[in-house]
Scaffold this motif. Sequence first.
Motif, PDB file in Angstrom:
ATOM      1  N   ASP A   1      12.872  10.168   6.873  1.00 22.63           N
ATOM      2  CA  ASP A   1      12.720  10.929   8.114  1.00 22.63           C
ATOM      3  C   ASP A   1      12.259  12.361   7.910  1.00 22.63           C
ATOM      4  OD1 ASP A   1      15.138  11.819   7.006  1.00 22.63           O
ATOM      5  OD2 ASP A   1      16.149  11.989   8.935  1.00 22.63           O
ATOM      6  N   ASN A   2      12.446  12.915   6.717  1.00 27.41           N
ATOM      7  CA  ASN A   2      11.995  14.270   6.385  1.00 27.41           C
ATOM      8  C   ASN A   2      12.202  14.479   4.892  1.00 27.41           C
ATOM      9  OD1 ASN A   2      14.809  14.887   8.283  1.00 27.41           O
ATOM     10  ND2 ASN A   2      14.906  15.336   6.109  1.00 27.41           N
ATOM     11  N   GLY A   3      11.957  15.692   4.432  1.00 32.95           N
ATOM     12  CA  GLY A   3      12.106  15.979   3.018  1.00 32.95           C
ATOM     13  C   GLY A   3      13.552  16.041   2.574  1.00 32.95           C
ATOM     14  N   PRO A   4      13.777  16.262   1.277  1.00 34.11           N
ATOM     15  CA  PRO A   4      15.127  16.236   0.703  1.00 34.11           C
ATOM     16  C   PRO A   4      15.953  17.458   1.077  1.00 34.11           C
ATOM     17  CG  PRO A   4      13.569  16.939  -0.957  1.00 34.11           C
ATOM     18  CD  PRO A   4      12.748  16.550   0.249  1.00 34.11           C
ATOM     19  N   HIS A   5      17.259  17.281   1.110  1.00 31.90           N
ATOM     20  CA  HIS A   5      18.177  18.364   1.430  1.00 31.90           C
ATOM     21  C   HIS A   5      18.728  18.988   0.151  1.00 31.90           C
ATOM     22  CE1 HIS A   5      21.885  16.221   0.231  1.00 31.90           C
ATOM     23  NE2 HIS A   5      21.311  15.128   0.706  1.00 31.90           N
ATOM     24  N   GLN A   6      19.469  20.060   0.338  1.00 33.96           N
ATOM     25  CA  GLN A   6      20.224  20.675  -0.756  1.00 33.96           C
ATOM     26  C   GLN A   6      21.602  21.041  -0.206  1.00 33.96           C
ATOM     27  OE1 GLN A   6      18.464  22.735  -4.370  1.00 33.96           O
ATOM     28  NE2 GLN A   6      18.714  24.439  -2.960  1.00 33.96           N
ATOM     29  N   GLU A   7      22.364  20.003   0.088  1.00 33.10           N
ATOM     30  CA  GLU A   7      23.665  20.142   0.736  1.00 33.10           C
ATOM     31  C   GLU A   7      24.667  19.222   0.048  1.00 33.10           C
ATOM     32  OE1 GLU A   7      22.760  18.984   4.713  1.00 33.10           O
ATOM     33  OE2 GLU A   7      21.394  20.658   5.076  1.00 33.10           O
ATOM     34  N   GLY A   8      25.951  19.452   0.325  1.00 32.24           N
ATOM     35  CA  GLY A   8      26.991  18.563  -0.177  1.00 32.24           C
ATOM     36  C   GLY A   8      27.078  18.481  -1.690  1.00 32.24           C
TER      37      GLY A   8
ATOM     38  N   LEU B   1       0.843  -1.185   0.000  1.00 30.92           N
ATOM     39  CA  LEU B   1       0.000   0.000   0.000  1.00 30.92           C
ATOM     40  C   LEU B   1       0.883   1.241   0.000  1.00 30.92           C
ATOM     41  CD1 LEU B   1      -2.996   0.875   0.153  1.00 30.92           C
ATOM     42  CD2 LEU B   1      -2.763   0.928   2.648  1.00 30.92           C
ATOM     43  N   LEU B   2       0.665   2.131  -0.966  1.00 31.36           N
ATOM     44  CA  LEU B   2       1.440   3.357  -1.094  1.00 31.36           C
ATOM     45  C   LEU B   2       0.599   4.527  -0.575  1.00 31.36           C
ATOM     46  CD1 LEU B   2       3.673   4.437  -4.023  1.00 31.36           C
ATOM     47  CD2 LEU B   2       1.915   6.017  -3.202  1.00 31.36           C
ATOM     48  N   PHE B   3       1.152   5.250   0.377  1.00 26.06           N
ATOM     49  CA  PHE B   3       0.467   6.394   0.985  1.00 26.06           C
ATOM     50  C   PHE B   3       0.890   7.671   0.270  1.00 26.06           C
ATOM     51  CE2 PHE B   3      -0.044   3.152   4.043  1.00 26.06           C
ATOM     52  CZ  PHE B   3      -0.977   3.533   5.000  1.00 26.06           C
ATOM     53  N   THR B   4      -0.086   8.495  -0.064  1.00 27.58           N
ATOM     54  CA  THR B   4       0.207   9.751  -0.744  1.00 27.58           C
ATOM     55  C   THR B   4       0.181  10.951   0.201  1.00 27.58           C
ATOM     56  OG1 THR B   4      -2.129  10.070  -1.337  1.00 27.58           O
ATOM     57  CG2 THR B   4      -0.714   8.907  -2.921  1.00 27.58           C
ATOM     58  N   GLN B   5      -0.293  10.752   1.446  1.00 28.12           N
ATOM     59  CA  GLN B   5      -0.349  11.849   2.411  1.00 28.12           C
ATOM     60  C   GLN B   5       0.192  11.399   3.766  1.00 28.12           C
ATOM     61  OE1 GLN B   5      -3.465  14.976   2.074  1.00 28.12           O
ATOM     62  NE2 GLN B   5      -4.727  13.333   1.235  1.00 28.12           N
ATOM     63  N   HIS B   6       1.435  10.952   3.754  1.00 29.52           N
ATOM     64  CA  HIS B   6       2.085  10.559   5.002  1.00 29.52           C
ATOM     65  C   HIS B   6       3.108  11.622   5.383  1.00 29.52           C
ATOM     66  CE1 HIS B   6       3.270   7.769   8.164  1.00 29.52           C
ATOM     67  NE2 HIS B   6       4.509   8.177   7.944  1.00 29.52           N
ATOM     68  N   TYR B   7       3.154  11.931   6.682  1.00 34.99           N
ATOM     69  CA  TYR B   7       4.004  13.012   7.158  1.00 34.99           C
ATOM     70  C   TYR B   7       5.060  12.530   8.144  1.00 34.99           C
ATOM     71  CZ  TYR B   7       0.739  16.333   5.094  1.00 34.99           C
ATOM     72  OH  TYR B   7      -0.032  17.054   4.224  1.00 34.99           O
ATOM     73  N   ALA B   8       6.246  13.091   8.002  1.00 32.37           N
ATOM     74  CA  ALA B   8       7.310  12.867   8.981  1.00 32.37           C
ATOM     75  C   ALA B   8       6.942  13.550  10.289  1.00 32.37           C
ATOM     76  CB  ALA B   8       8.630  13.408   8.450  1.00 32.37           C
ATOM     77  N   GLY B   9       7.633  13.163  11.354  1.00 30.90           N
ATOM     78  CA  GLY B   9       7.371  13.777  12.646  1.00 30.90           C
ATOM     79  C   GLY B   9       7.870  15.195  12.722  1.00 30.90           C
ATOM     80  N   ALA B  10       8.886  15.513  11.933  1.00 32.37           N
ATOM     81  CA  ALA B  10       9.479  16.848  11.924  1.00 32.37           C
ATOM     82  C   ALA B  10      10.186  17.047  10.596  1.00 32.37           C
ATOM     83  CB  ALA B  10      10.450  17.032  13.089  1.00 32.37           C
ATOM     84  N   THR B  11      10.712  18.232  10.398  1.00 28.94           N
ATOM     85  CA  THR B  11      11.396  18.543   9.145  1.00 28.94           C
ATOM     86  C   THR B  11      12.895  18.300   9.219  1.00 28.94           C
ATOM     87  OG1 THR B  11      11.624  20.232   7.436  1.00 28.94           O
ATOM     88  CG2 THR B  11      11.711  20.993   9.727  1.00 28.94           C
ATOM     89  N   VAL B  12      13.398  17.864  10.368  1.00 32.65           N
ATOM     90  CA  VAL B  12      14.796  17.484  10.536  1.00 32.65           C
ATOM     91  C   VAL B  12      14.874  16.184  11.330  1.00 32.65           C
ATOM     92  CG1 VAL B  12      15.828  19.777  10.327  1.00 32.65           C
ATOM     93  CG2 VAL B  12      14.985  18.994  12.543  1.00 32.65           C
ATOM     94  N   CYS B  13      16.060  15.643  11.365  1.00 34.69           N
ATOM     95  CA  CYS B  13      16.311  14.269  11.751  1.00 34.69           C
ATOM     96  C   CYS B  13      15.900  13.854  13.164  1.00 34.69           C
ATOM     97  CB  CYS B  13      17.804  14.007  11.554  1.00 34.69           C
ATOM     98  SG  CYS B  13      18.260  12.312  11.784  1.00 34.69           S
ATOM     99  N   ALA B  14      16.610  14.348  14.187  1.00 36.96           N
ATOM    100  CA  ALA B  14      16.396  13.857  15.545  1.00 36.96           C
ATOM    101  C   ALA B  14      14.965  14.066  16.035  1.00 36.96           C
ATOM    102  CB  ALA B  14      17.398  14.491  16.510  1.00 36.96           C
ATOM    103  N   PRO B  15      14.371  15.247  15.854  1.00 39.50           N
ATOM    104  CA  PRO B  15      12.980  15.401  16.289  1.00 39.50           C
ATOM    105  C   PRO B  15      12.038  14.427  15.592  1.00 39.50           C
ATOM    106  CG  PRO B  15      13.977  17.540  15.883  1.00 39.50           C
ATOM    107  CD  PRO B  15      14.935  16.509  15.358  1.00 39.50           C
TER     108      PRO B  15
END
Length: 466
Positions: free
Chosen positions: A300-307, A69-83
């Motif tokens: 764990d969150n959305g994509p970065h723009q680093e490295g 089952l593929l979810f189209t409206q699933h949310y991470a707990g936060a926008t960064v890693c540890a939280p």
Amino acid sequence: MKKRSVLYLGLLISFCFCKENTSKNEPVKGSKPNIVFILADDLGYGDLGCYGQETIKTPNIDRLAQEGLLFTQHYAGATVCAPSRNSLMTGQHMGNTTIKSIEKPIKDSDVTVAELLKDSGYRTGVIGKWGLGNVGTSGYANAQGFDYSFGYYDQIRAHNYYPDYLMENGQRYPLKNEVVYVSDSTNYAVGIGSAAVKKEEYSNDLFTEKAIDFIEADRKDPFFLYLAYTIPHANNESFLLNEHGMEVPDFGIYENEDWPSPKKSGAAMISRLDSYVGRLMNLLKEKNRDKNTIVIFTSDNGPHQEGGWRLDYFNSNGQLRGMKRDLYEGGIRVPFIARWPGKINPGLTDQVTTFWDFLPTACDLAGATKPKSTDGISYLPTLLGRKDKQLQHPFLYWEFKTNIARYAIRAGNHKLVKIDYPKNDSTSIELFDLGLDTEEKNNLANKMPKKVEELTAVLENIKNGS
């Protein structure tokens, strides 16, 4: 003020009603299923073929989606890693978690999903990136319900894919890599952040080997494996060697592409992650554990723009607005796939779910009692196709504070984003209808002042601990 309190009270009563009802377990009939929870790091909503990616190849994860089952409206707990990981492990939203923005140990009093499953007879293991507490702290993984732990305990050490050591059950696990550490002169991640000058053992390859060992262990007990890869996070300390941060052993199938190195490396990292998933799924089938194992895959969150990595290389946020560290959809809406042969019918669902729902869902899978501390709602009815029994969230809440403070709340299809700028003593408020405007282009705040007032009242009460 009185009017705001009444508006908030209405939603709060609805929320409490949902939590009260979810305390009644409806465990799955038959033996308790094994649970494999695979977590990517900074993988975007648009980075997988099953979510529309056309260039990066992810056949094994795509197959997982085809069979699950593929979810189209699933949310991470936060926008960064540890939280976000804190939310996942404790079943709480950002208004109640111990870790809200910066890394610190979770508390002894925090109840984790590992503790609950262990008490229900599960063998528990965390492999990869933990990030909720080092050895000797209250957040140490083996003190939070895990029988076995392997990988990075510290967030910053996890940046380096070629560390000089990893940790196994509280002890150093030496590797053949050689590294240089950040010096005092940089004033950044001193003594923790590192880059490798000799690269022989790739940490995520080792995670996969340890995961295979964990699954193959000859035990009769059901198991819970939390497999937290660090792909495709960037090594933010790669500047020590004047290198980009998308560390991977080779370019794989992208070797001959006419792309810059970070682009080839990032694509190779995601395809390498996909190969790990393929190995694990093949193992479950070979060991005849496939039909009694629920496999979940997410980020764990959305994509970065680093490295050296850029969102526009492959539309990593899937055309959603924002990225990691934002509370727009691109920063918190993440891929989520659940597969369980014979129990979960393949397909798509737009059921709104989130990281803090995993704990109550796992409790229902194991027949365990859900703690009162959870803010989550079990999505097991959705997994099993029982839509008439699926409870809904009256609201979802996120926050993230750095030099500015970001807050977001979603109720139904309406989402309010509030940003406070302390230096300018100013605040911006945006309101979106996600049912009509997934890309959050049309700010409705001026057109719908009553909705802004309603959601702001809820947001402020949560933020202030009311």
